[in-house]
Write a protein that holds these residues in place. Sequence first.
Motif, short mmCIF file in Angstrom:
data_model
loop_
_atom_site.label_atom_id
_atom_site.label_comp_id
_atom_site.label_asym_id
_atom_site.label_seq_id
_atom_site.Cartn_x
_atom_site.Cartn_y
_atom_site.Cartn_z
N GLU A 57 0.82 -1.21 0.00
CA GLU A 57 0.00 0.00 0.00
C GLU A 57 0.86 1.26 0.00
O GLU A 57 0.38 2.33 -0.33
CB GLU A 57 -0.94 0.00 1.20
N ASN A 58 2.12 1.14 0.41
CA ASN A 58 2.99 2.30 0.51
C ASN A 58 4.21 2.25 -0.40
O ASN A 58 5.16 3.00 -0.20
CB ASN A 58 3.44 2.48 1.97
N SER A 123 2.68 5.13 -11.06
CA SER A 123 1.33 4.84 -10.61
C SER A 123 0.96 3.45 -11.10
O SER A 123 1.34 3.03 -12.19
CB SER A 123 0.34 5.90 -11.12
N ASN A 131 -2.53 3.24 -6.91
CA ASN A 131 -1.48 3.64 -5.99
C ASN A 131 -0.47 4.47 -6.78
O ASN A 131 0.09 3.98 -7.76
CB ASN A 131 -0.81 2.40 -5.39
#
Length: 160
Positions: A57-58, A123, A131
């Motif tokens: 997610e990061n 992205s 993300n």
Amino acid sequence: MRELRIYKPTKGKSGTAASFQLTVKGEYKEPMVFLTLARQGADDDKGNNSFGWKDKENSVVVKLTELDAAKILLVLFGITKDLGEKGAYHDPSKSGTSEANQGMSKIIQFKKLDTGGYSLSISAKQGEVRNAIQVSVDQAEAILIKTFLNGFIEKYYLGD
């Protein structure tokens, strides 16, 4: 395995970082570069900045081909201002073959800024989930990236 990391931490924990990792794999010892952009997370136990390198997610990871590296070098050498239309280079064929990457598209953006530095972003979109992470690159860091990518292309075509 060689790695170039660029850190851009902030006090508000909204910083980002980039990692260019050179690895050699396979029977033919093919060199590959994996580019990872990661968001800054909470400080570690010692109060140092930390980044979500392994957190899906990061962080966003892409494999760069020698052609991708050459396109980034075109920007770094001042031949082009960006990687193409609207500064984006997109190749859906490199979305990956692993189950986790099925149906994923990734866009790499690298462009020269009017302020003299560069903007690097990736992205990724899988279904409705997107993300995107961006990191700024100054002139000195640009020289390191240029040297790293030149080395990768030389290793790819000329070997050890």
